[in-house]
Enzyme design. Structure first.
Site, mmCIF file in Angstrom:
data_model
loop_
_atom_site.group_PDB
_atom_site.id
_atom_site.type_symbol
_atom_site.label_atom_id
_atom_site.label_comp_id
_atom_site.label_asym_id
_atom_site.label_seq_id
_atom_site.Cartn_x
_atom_site.Cartn_y
_atom_site.Cartn_z
ATOM 1 N N HIS A 46 0.852 -1.192 0.000
ATOM 2 C CA HIS A 46 0.000 0.000 0.000
ATOM 3 C C HIS A 46 0.887 1.240 0.000
ATOM 4 O O HIS A 46 2.119 1.127 0.069
ATOM 5 C CB HIS A 46 -1.006 -0.020 1.155
ATOM 6 C CG HIS A 46 -0.364 -0.050 2.528
ATOM 7 N ND1 HIS A 46 0.309 1.015 3.046
ATOM 8 C CD2 HIS A 46 -0.298 -1.032 3.454
ATOM 9 C CE1 HIS A 46 0.761 0.716 4.249
ATOM 10 N NE2 HIS A 46 0.410 -0.541 4.514
ATOM 11 N N HIS B 124 3.878 1.779 2.357
ATOM 12 C CA HIS B 124 5.109 1.007 2.188
ATOM 13 C C HIS B 124 6.133 1.738 1.319
ATOM 14 O O HIS B 124 7.314 1.417 1.359
ATOM 15 C CB HIS B 124 4.812 -0.352 1.530
ATOM 16 C CG HIS B 124 4.071 -1.291 2.434
ATOM 17 N ND1 HIS B 124 2.900 -1.900 2.079
ATOM 18 C CD2 HIS B 124 4.341 -1.710 3.688
ATOM 19 C CE1 HIS B 124 2.475 -2.659 3.067
ATOM 20 N NE2 HIS B 124 3.329 -2.569 4.056
ATOM 21 N N CYS C 243 -0.824 -8.329 20.566
ATOM 22 C CA CYS C 243 -1.584 -7.827 19.411
ATOM 23 C C CYS C 243 -1.033 -8.529 18.174
ATOM 24 O O CYS C 243 0.153 -8.369 17.839
ATOM 25 C CB CYS C 243 -1.432 -6.315 19.243
ATOM 26 S SG CYS C 243 -2.103 -5.794 17.640
ATOM 27 N N CYS D 156 0.238 -6.062 15.398
ATOM 28 C CA CYS D 156 1.599 -5.525 15.603
ATOM 29 C C CYS D 156 2.592 -6.664 15.778
ATOM 30 O O CYS D 156 3.792 -6.429 15.811
ATOM 31 C CB CYS D 156 1.695 -4.682 16.868
ATOM 32 S SG CYS D 156 0.577 -3.318 17.018
ATOM 33 N N CYS E 220 -6.229 -2.573 20.353
ATOM 34 C CA CYS E 220 -5.025 -1.975 19.756
ATOM 35 C C CYS E 220 -5.438 -0.790 18.886
ATOM 36 O O CYS E 220 -6.230 -0.961 17.950
ATOM 37 C CB CYS E 220 -4.260 -3.000 18.926
ATOM 38 S SG CYS E 220 -2.988 -2.210 17.915
ATOM 39 N N HIS F 267 -4.668 -1.286 15.092
ATOM 40 C CA HIS F 267 -5.342 -2.337 14.314
ATOM 41 C C HIS F 267 -6.816 -2.498 14.650
ATOM 42 O O HIS F 267 -7.504 -3.303 14.025
ATOM 43 C CB HIS F 267 -4.595 -3.668 14.469
ATOM 44 C CG HIS F 267 -3.196 -3.582 13.938
ATOM 45 N ND1 HIS F 267 -2.119 -3.256 14.722
ATOM 46 C CD2 HIS F 267 -2.728 -3.705 12.668
ATOM 47 C CE1 HIS F 267 -1.031 -3.200 13.976
ATOM 48 N NE2 HIS F 267 -1.370 -3.458 12.717
ATOM 49 N N LYS G 18 -5.593 8.625 9.409
ATOM 50 C CA LYS G 18 -4.972 7.381 8.949
ATOM 51 C C LYS G 18 -5.772 6.839 7.762
ATOM 52 O O LYS G 18 -7.001 6.953 7.767
ATOM 53 C CB LYS G 18 -5.073 6.385 10.117
ATOM 54 C CG LYS G 18 -4.011 5.329 10.127
ATOM 55 C CD LYS G 18 -4.205 4.434 11.335
ATOM 56 C CE LYS G 18 -3.887 3.035 10.868
ATOM 57 N NZ LYS G 18 -2.952 2.290 11.504
ATOM 58 N N LYS H 104 -9.619 1.253 5.091
ATOM 59 C CA LYS H 104 -10.662 0.839 4.156
ATOM 60 C C LYS H 104 -12.013 1.340 4.632
ATOM 61 O O LYS H 104 -12.834 1.794 3.846
ATOM 62 C CB LYS H 104 -10.667 -0.683 4.035
ATOM 63 C CG LYS H 104 -9.523 -1.174 3.189
ATOM 64 C CD LYS H 104 -9.633 -2.648 2.889
ATOM 65 C CE LYS H 104 -8.328 -3.100 2.234
ATOM 66 N NZ LYS H 104 -7.865 -4.379 2.713
HETATM 67 N N1 MSP Z 1 7.408 -6.737 9.132
HETATM 68 C C1 MSP Z 1 7.547 -5.594 9.911
HETATM 69 C C2 MSP Z 1 8.917 -4.952 9.707
HETATM 70 C C3 MSP Z 1 10.083 -5.848 10.031
HETATM 71 S S1 MSP Z 1 11.602 -5.018 9.779
HETATM 72 C C4 MSP Z 1 12.743 -6.057 10.359
HETATM 73 C C5 MSP Z 1 6.476 -4.554 9.586
HETATM 74 N N2 MSP Z 1 5.871 -4.673 8.388
HETATM 75 S S2 MSP Z 1 4.734 -3.655 7.870
HETATM 76 O O1 MSP Z 1 4.328 -4.186 6.604
HETATM 77 O O2 MSP Z 1 3.719 -3.487 8.846
HETATM 78 O O3 MSP Z 1 5.434 -2.280 7.667
HETATM 79 C C6 MSP Z 1 6.543 -2.141 6.790
HETATM 80 C C7 MSP Z 1 7.033 -0.690 6.767
HETATM 81 O O4 MSP Z 1 6.007 0.133 6.217
HETATM 82 C C8 MSP Z 1 7.337 -0.138 8.171
HETATM 83 O O5 MSP Z 1 8.493 0.671 8.126
HETATM 84 C C9 MSP Z 1 6.114 0.717 8.466
HETATM 85 O O6 MSP Z 1 6.371 1.776 9.340
HETATM 86 C C10 MSP Z 1 5.808 1.248 7.069
HETATM 87 N N3 MSP Z 1 4.444 1.740 6.970
HETATM 88 C C11 MSP Z 1 3.285 1.033 7.080
HETATM 89 N N4 MSP Z 1 2.245 1.911 6.962
HETATM 90 C C12 MSP Z 1 2.695 3.167 6.762
HETATM 91 C C13 MSP Z 1 2.122 4.410 6.482
HETATM 92 N N5 MSP Z 1 0.816 4.610 6.412
HETATM 93 N N6 MSP Z 1 2.951 5.442 6.207
HETATM 94 C C14 MSP Z 1 4.319 5.288 6.169
HETATM 95 N N7 MSP Z 1 4.897 4.133 6.465
HETATM 96 C C15 MSP Z 1 4.117 3.070 6.846
HETATM 97 O O7 MSP Z 1 6.261 -3.660 10.383
#
Ligand code: MSP
Length: 476
Positions: free
Chosen positions: A18, A21, A124, A127, A143, A146, A293, A296
């Site tokens: 999304h 990421h 959670c 998380c 949480c 989530h 935030k 959906k």
């Molecule tokens: N799997 C763990 C990370 C393990 S690192 C050894 C995780 N995954 S995640 O898919 O939830 O998040 C991946 C990255 O995307 C994280 O750095 C997280 O902060 C970032 N983001 C997820 N949603 C975000 C936003 N809405 N905005 C910016 N970054 C965000 O956590």
């Protein structure tokens, strides 16, 4: 020439990429391209985090075998990275055989800091995090990230003795040996560290089947974060290979929500392994939509691929690297994106290129380099890049673009072409184009595709032909 190692967080594969990421990838990519430009040898890791209950439950819901499900989504992240024009040198999947085996080696090396005990408390799944009673009460059992009730856990787990390392970690962060950015997050982490308890680092195999088995204990599986954090060094070959060429990492990019894992568990693991701490942990904010935030249920989720398909990857990179602040939460809205596209990319830069190319072509200008400005000598730019202030560095580049626009309006080369000598016209246009080429060199880590086009249009010793289509055509 230095050896540089850059890492991104590895996303869970419980869904597809999304917009949030994108940030880890883009920040790491800018830093990567910047160092390549400086002539450094750079390794740039990325990958996917595939174990844990969160991924397992989603695979089950979708009726797929978890391995196939993880593979399919991992592939989508790989494709997404490539759509963003982000080019990691290494891509790790935590289900890679080598990674799993290396994680077990890491566990064995940490054994003297590990003990078994029973856990009674809250978890959670969203998380993949254990939470204290206090935290659960403060959030009324739900949480906030989530919107799911915490699960009650009562089980035998292995623990990592954070108390063996806590003082050292605090000292490293306070003294700047382990820089954590931005400063307000550094302070938050120091607060958290004061009361950081030992952490549970395994789950009973009957509650968590999808993970790396704990060595010599079939009844337990590693907690997903132990497995995930290890990726930063297993991808370099640790412990099979000497990793000292690239470890400690120059910069690790993570979101604010997962900074705590990188300032408590991760440094504890590294200290336990006798490895140096990273040179910087850089945490970014989150992407919001109108201050909220994206979710959906609110219907405000923006699909990054839709933005890119409609307006191009360069426009996407532009917005996310300049208008999304590097360190604090920032908004994406279509209005803001449209404004940035039309007023800045299309007007400030696209028109500037078109105008200069047309003037140069009409006056038969063949560019000669008239300055020896080098990126390495640009103190302000380098300071911003080295302090990870990428959105500010991008502003600095944009000021240069706007200055060239002002200079054209002031110098009016089209009037000079009527009243001045050939030499005067050449000097004027050659200087303006040289200024643009310099700004373009600074722009390259942010907008590599645009920078390449500009370099081609204004190639030295060659007749200039204005582009048939503008760099940023109307797309709204
Ligand atoms: N799997 C763990 C990370 C393990 S690192 C050894 C995780 N995954 S995640 O898919 O939830 O998040 C991946 C990255 O995307 C994280 O750095 C997280 O902060 C970032 N983001 C997820 N949603 C975000 C936003 N809405 N905005 C910016 N970054 C965000 O956590």
């Amino acid at each position: 020439m230095s050896k540089i190692y850059i890492t991104t967080a590895i996303p869970y594969v419980n869904g597809t990429p999304h917009i949030g990421h994108s940030i880890d990838y883009l920040l790491a990519d800018v830093f990567y391209r910047y160092h390549i430009k400086l002539g450094d040898e750079v390794r740039f890791q990325s990958g996917t985090d595939e174990h844990g209950n969160k991924v397992f439950s989603k695979a089950k819901d979708s009726g797929m075998d978890v391995r196939d499900y993880a593979k399919q989504n991992s592939q989508k992240f790989k494709e997404f990275i490539s759509i963003l024009e982000v080019k990691p040198t290494d891509f790790i999947r935590t289900t890679d055989e080598d990674h799993e085996r290396r994680c077990q080696e890491i566990w064995k090396k940490l054994e003297k800091h590990i003990y078994k005990s029973s856990y009674e408390g809250w978890y959670c799944e969203g998380c993949e995090n254990f939470v204290t009673q206090k935290e659960r009460d403060e959030n009324n059992g739900i949480c906030p990230d989530h919107q799911k009730a915490y699960q009650k856990l009562s089980e035998e787990n292995y623990y990592l003795r954070i108390s063996d390392f806590k003082d050292k970690i605090i000292d490293a962060i306070e003294s700047g040996k382990l820089p954590v950015l931005p400063d307000f997050r550094r302070r938050e982490m120091l607060e958290l560290l004061k009361d950081a308890p030992d952490v549970s680092i395994s789950r009973p195999a009957k509650s968590l089947s999808w993970g790396v088995p704990v060595p010599n204990d079939d009844s337990q599986v590693m907690y997903v974060w132990i497995d995930a954090l290890s990726n930063y060094i297993t991808v370099l070959g640790y412990p099979d290979n000497d990793i000292s060429d690239y470890w400690p990492a120059t910069a690790q990019f993570v979101g604010k929500d997962i900074l705590r894992f990188h300032t408590i568990i991760w440094p504890a693991m590294l200290l336990g392994l006798g490895l140096p701490l990273p040179k910087t942990i850089c945490s970014h904010g989150h992407i919001l939509s109108n201050g909220q935030k994206m979710s959906k249920s609110l219907g405000n989720v923006v699909d990054p691929v839709e933005v890119i398909n409609k307006h191009g990857i360069e426009a996407f990179r532009y917005y996310f690297l300049r208008h999304i602040d590097t360190f604090v939460d920032s908004d994406f809205t279509w209005d803001k994106f449209e404004g940035a596209y039309n007023n800045e990319l299309a007007n400030d830069l696209g028109n500037l290129v078109q105008r200069l190319a047309t003037l140069a072509s009409k006056n038969n200008i063949v560019i000669e380099l008239n300055q020896n400005k080098s990126i390495k000598k640009d103190k302000e730019y380098n300071e911003l890049m080295h302090s990870f202030e990428f959105s500010k560095a991008f502003n600095y580049v944009w000021e240069k673009v706007q200055q060239i626009n002002k200079d054209i309006d002031e110098k009016k080369p089209w009037e000079l072409a009527k009243s001045g000598t050939k030499e005067e016209v050449f000097d004027c246009l050659n200087t303006l184009i040289n200024d643009l080429l310099y700004a373009n060199a600074l722009l390259e880590p942010f907008l590599p595709g645009t920078a390449e086009k500009i370099t081609e249009i204004f190639a030295l010793n060659k007749k200039i032909i204005p582009p048939k289509t503008p760099l940023f055509p109307k797309s709204f």
